[in-house]
Design a protein around this motif. Structure first.
Motif, PDB file in Angstrom:
ATOM      1  N   LYS A  44      38.554  42.010  42.848  1.00 48.97           N
ATOM      2  CA  LYS A  44      38.694  43.152  41.942  1.00 48.97           C
ATOM      3  C   LYS A  44      39.846  42.934  40.975  1.00 48.97           C
ATOM      4  O   LYS A  44      39.744  43.263  39.782  1.00 48.97           O
ATOM      5  N   ARG A  47      38.715  40.347  38.462  1.00 46.40           N
ATOM      6  CA  ARG A  47      37.734  40.946  37.566  1.00 46.40           C
ATOM      7  C   ARG A  47      38.404  41.937  36.619  1.00 46.40           C
ATOM      8  O   ARG A  47      38.032  42.042  35.438  1.00 46.40           O
ATOM      9  N   GLY A  48      39.404  42.660  37.123  1.00 46.02           N
ATOM     10  CA  GLY A  48      40.123  43.616  36.288  1.00 46.02           C
ATOM     11  C   GLY A  48      40.766  42.957  35.085  1.00 46.02           C
ATOM     12  O   GLY A  48      40.700  43.479  33.955  1.00 46.02           O
ATOM     13  N   TYR A  71      40.442  47.245  36.976  1.00 43.67           N
ATOM     14  CA  TYR A  71      39.111  47.282  37.592  1.00 43.67           C
ATOM     15  C   TYR A  71      38.656  48.731  37.792  1.00 43.67           C
ATOM     16  O   TYR A  71      37.509  49.077  37.484  1.00 43.67           O
TER      17      TYR A  71
END
Length: 230
Positions: A44, A47-48, A71
């Motif tokens: 996360k 991805r954030g 995220y």
């Protein structure tokens, strides 16, 4: 058997037992859950950073919290969906995914507020307009609110700006009727009754991320969306 001869196999048995115990612990449901949770948070966070639509100022910030906050803000809560001026300016030119275009967020309006949700009751009710969430010159988001205030806003819906109080003898315009169910002390439209269920860690991550995004000055003062960026 001499003492030396006894110690060698005993030591080997102890080592073997330790290996077996470690294997049992590492394969236990609780240990696997912790490992999976750590892996999930790492993904996360990564991805954030990948989806953050604006440059981030990480000076003095907790990098992991910023990534996780991005995220939550950009992949889960859709904060910019409300805290921009609306679909016409939320996306950059040629970047509106609803038109089949590759998504590109407009950095000039990102989380700067301004979306007008209209009135929630008849006159003299004010129009409900989303607030500017970007940090001001203090580096604190949403116009300089402390983390404690931010938590109170999310947990209780408290409106520190008092932009739409209940009507009174001294306030007769841009106010809510002074009767239930209208409560001018609470934020309207903002889905704080849902967000209040987030963990303290998630709220800290959101706050850290909002502290890292660029300041948007917004309209001139005294418009409540105005920020002093420097």
């Amino acid at each position: 058997m001499t003492l030396k001869q006894f110690v060698k196999p005993a030591g080997a048995i102890a080592v073997f037992a330790a290996i077996v115990l470690a294997g049992m612990l590492s394969s236990s449901p609780r240990t696997r859950a912790i490992a999976d949770d750590n892996d999930s948070n790492e993904s996360k966070i990564q991805r954030g950073f990948e989806i953050a639509p604006v440059p981030l100022n990480l000076d003095g910030k907790d990098r992991e919290l910023v990534g996780l906050g991005s995220y939550i803000v950009n992949a889960q809560a859709d904060c910019d969906g409300c805290h921009s001026a609306g679909p016409p300016t939320e996306f950059a030119r040629g970047g509106n995914p609803y038109f089949g275009q590759p998504e590109k967020i407009n950095p000039a309006t990102y989380l700067g507020g301004g979306r007008n949700f209209g009135k929630i009751s008849g006159p003299p009710s004010p129009d409900i307009i989303s607030r500017n969430l970007t940090p001001d010159r203090t580096g604190r988001p949403e116009g300089g609110h402390t983390f404690a205030e931010f938590v109170q806003i999310i947990r209780t819906g408290k409106d520190f700006d008092h932009l739409h109080p209940n009507c009174s003898a001294t306030r007769t315009t841009d106010c809510f009727p002074p009767v239930p169910p209208f409560d001018g002390d609470l934020l309207q439209i903002m889905p704080w009754p849902i967000y209040k269920n987030m963990t303290d860690h998630d709220l800290r991550a959101i706050y850290e991320y909002l502290s890292a995004i660029p300041c948007i000055e917004g309209p001139p003062a005294p418009d409540p969306r105005h920020n002093d960026c420097s």
